[in-house]
Design an enzyme around this catalytic site. Structure first.
Site, PDB file in Angstrom:
ATOM      1  N   SER A 150       0.636  -1.378   0.027  1.00  9.90           N
ATOM      2  CA  SER A 150      -0.040  -0.156   0.132  1.00  9.90           C
ATOM      3  C   SER A 150       0.973   1.207   0.098  1.00  9.90           C
ATOM      4  CB  SER A 150      -1.054   0.202   1.154  1.00  9.90           C
ATOM      5  OG  SER A 150      -0.120  -0.066   2.205  1.00  9.90           O
ATOM      6  N   ALA A 206       4.003   1.794  -1.147  1.00 10.98           N
ATOM      7  CA  ALA A 206       4.567   1.878  -2.624  1.00 10.98           C
ATOM      8  C   ALA A 206       3.689   2.306  -3.722  1.00 10.98           C
ATOM      9  CB  ALA A 206       5.001   0.399  -3.158  1.00 10.98           C
ATOM     10  N   ASP A 234       6.056   3.010   6.193  1.00 11.53           N
ATOM     11  CA  ASP A 234       6.178   2.296   5.194  1.00 11.53           C
ATOM     12  C   ASP A 234       6.356   3.338   3.695  1.00 11.53           C
ATOM     13  OD1 ASP A 234       5.637   0.344   6.589  1.00 11.53           O
ATOM     14  OD2 ASP A 234       3.736  -0.315   5.733  1.00 11.53           O
TER      15      ASP A 234
HETATM   16  C1  MEV Z   1       3.165  -2.058   8.977  1.00 13.78           C
HETATM   17  O1  MEV Z   1       3.932  -2.335   7.814  1.00 13.78           O
HETATM   18  C2  MEV Z   1       3.943  -1.548  10.308  1.00 13.78           C
HETATM   19  C3  MEV Z   1       3.149  -1.313  11.558  1.00 13.78           C
HETATM   20  O2  MEV Z   1       4.253  -0.985  12.415  1.00 13.78           O
HETATM   21  C4  MEV Z   1       2.176  -0.433  11.536  1.00 13.78           C
HETATM   22  C5  MEV Z   1       2.593   0.941  11.063  1.00 13.78           C
HETATM   23  O3  MEV Z   1       3.958   1.323  11.295  1.00 13.78           O
HETATM   24  O4  MEV Z   1       1.860   1.920  10.821  1.00 13.78           O
HETATM   25  C6  MEV Z   1       2.371  -2.690  12.049  1.00 13.78           C
END
Ligand code: MEV
Length: 316
Positions: free
Chosen positions: A98, A100, A141
Site C-alpha cells: 500500500s 509503494a 512504509d
Molecule cells: C506495518 O507495515 C507496520 C506497522 O508497524 C504499522 C505502522 O507502522 O503503521 C505494523
C-alpha cells in the site's frame, strides 16, 4: 500521461514498536509498483498488480478510500483520471504494497498535473493515502517507498510527524522473503496490540526497553556491516514480536526453516499474524533457504535491499 514507480519495503527492525514512538529501521526492496496516470473522460482505478490470492479483494474498499484521500491532498478531488497500477511487486502483507502504491500514485499525479511537489511533499501525500489502509499509520512504509535506501524512522507522538534519517549502507544485503499466503488486516492487528498493551503495561514496558536496545545496537552493526550481528538482532526482535502475539504457526515454521538452512537471522516483518517472514542470507545460503521454503509449500523470493525510492519512469 505520466508513470512513476516506487519500491516495496521491508521492516528490518521495529514494526509495531514504531507506532509508540520507538525507532525502526526499514529498507526498500528491488521490486516496484508502477502507477500510470492518464487523463480520461471519467475517473477509473485499475489494479493490475500481481498479488497473494485474495489480497486485492480484501483491500479494495481501503484502496478506494486511499486514492480519494490522495486526490484530495493534492487538490485534485473529482479529477477525471485513469490510474493503472502495475509492476512486479507482489501485493502481499508485509512488503509495503500500500505504501509503494500511494507513493507511486502521488508522484505520477504530481508529474501529470505539473504540481512541482518535492520528495517530502510527495511523501506527505502518500502518508495521507496510507490512512485509507490503516487509520493511524506510523508513516514508515510510505517514507521507505518514497526515499528508498535504508531509513531510520521515529514518529514524534506529539506532532504525529515522522523523523526520517537515511542510513549510509553501501554493502549489498540479501534477504529471502517467505510468504505465509495470509493477508493481515493492519488496522485490526495494531488495535489488538494497543488493547493488549493497555491490559499489560508492565510486560509491554519491559519489552519496549529490550527493543530500544536492539534498535540502537542494530544501527551500529548495520553501519559496521556486521551481518552476523544483524542476524542475531533480527532473531531477538522476532522473539519480542512473538511475545506480544504477532507470530503465527506459519511464521514460526518459516523462521525455523530459514535458521535451519543457514540464514544468519530471521523474523516476521510488517503487521505479522501472517504476511511475510524475512531471512538474512549470504550468497552461499540464499538458494538453499529459498528452496527449503518452497519445498514446505511457501512462496519465496530472494531480494537485494537498499533500492532507489520513488521515481518518474519514461513513458513507454
Ligand atoms: C506495518 O507495515 C507496520 C506497522 O508497524 C504499522 C505502522 O507502522 O503503521 C505494523
Amino acid at each position: 500521461m505520466a508513470v512513476a514507480s516506487a519500491p516495496g519495503k521491508l521492516i528490518l527492525f521495529g514494526e509495531h514498536f514504531v507506532v509508540y514512538g520507538l525507532p525502526a529501521i526499514a529498507t526498500a526492496i528491488d521490486s516496484r509498483t508502477t502507477a500510470n496516470v492518464r487523463r480520461a473522460d471519467e475517473y477509473a482505478l485499475v489494479d493490475d498488480r500481481p498479488e497473494t490470492p485474495g489480497y486485492k479483494k480484501e483491500k479494495l474498499a481501503q484502496q478506494k478510500d486511499s486514492v480519494q484521500r490522495i486526490l484530495r491532498a493534492m487538490n485534485l478531488a473529482g479529477a477525471n483520471v485513469r490510474i493503472t497500477l502495475g509492476g512486479e511487486l507482489v501485493a502481499a502483507s508485509g512488503v509495503g504494497a500500500s505504501g509503494a502504491s500511494c507513493s507511486a500514485i502521488a508522484a505520477a499525479l504530481n508529474e501529470e498535473f505539473g504540481l512541482r511537489l518535492d520528495r517530502e511533499k510527495i511523501n506527505a501525500v502518500a502518508y495521507e493515502g496510507e490512512k485509507g489502509y490503516h487509520g493511524t499509520p506510523s508513516g514508515i512504509d510510505n517514507s521507505c517507498s518514497t526515499f528508498g535506501g535504508f531509513i531510520w524512522f521515529e514518529k514524534d507522538l506529539m506532532s504525529g510527524l515522522g523523523e526520517i534519517r537515511s542510513l549510509d549502507m553501501k554493502i549489498p544485503m540479501t534477504i529471502v522473503m517467505g510468504n505465509t499466503g495470509v493477508t493481515s488486516n493492519t488496522t485490526e492487528v495494531v488495535e489488538e496490540v494497543r488493547k493488549e498493551r493497555e491490559k499489560n503495561p508492565e510486560k509491554f514496558g519491559g519489552i519496549f526497553e529490550d527493543y530500544r536496545r536492539i534498535a540502537e545496537e542494530a544501527r551500529e552493526v548495520l553501519e559496521m556491516k556486521d551481518l552476523n550481528s544483524i542476524g542475531r538482532l533480527m532473531n531477538r526482535n522476532h522473539e519480542l514480536l512473538r511475545r506480544i502475539g504477532l507470530s503465527s504457526p506459519d511464521l514460526e515454521k518459516l523462521v525455523e526453516i530459514a535458521l535451519g538452512n543457514g540464514a544468519m537471522g530471521a523474523k516476521l516483518t510488517g503487521t505479522g499474524r501472517g504476511g511475510l517472514m524475512i531471512a538474512l542470507v549470504d550468497d552461499e545460503t540464499k538458494d538453499k533457504v529459498a528452496s527449503a521454503m518452497e519445498k514446505a509449500g511457501y512462496d519465496s523470493k530472494i531480494t537485494t535491499i537498499g533500492a532507489e525510492g520513488v521515481q518518474i519512469e519514461k513513458e513507454p
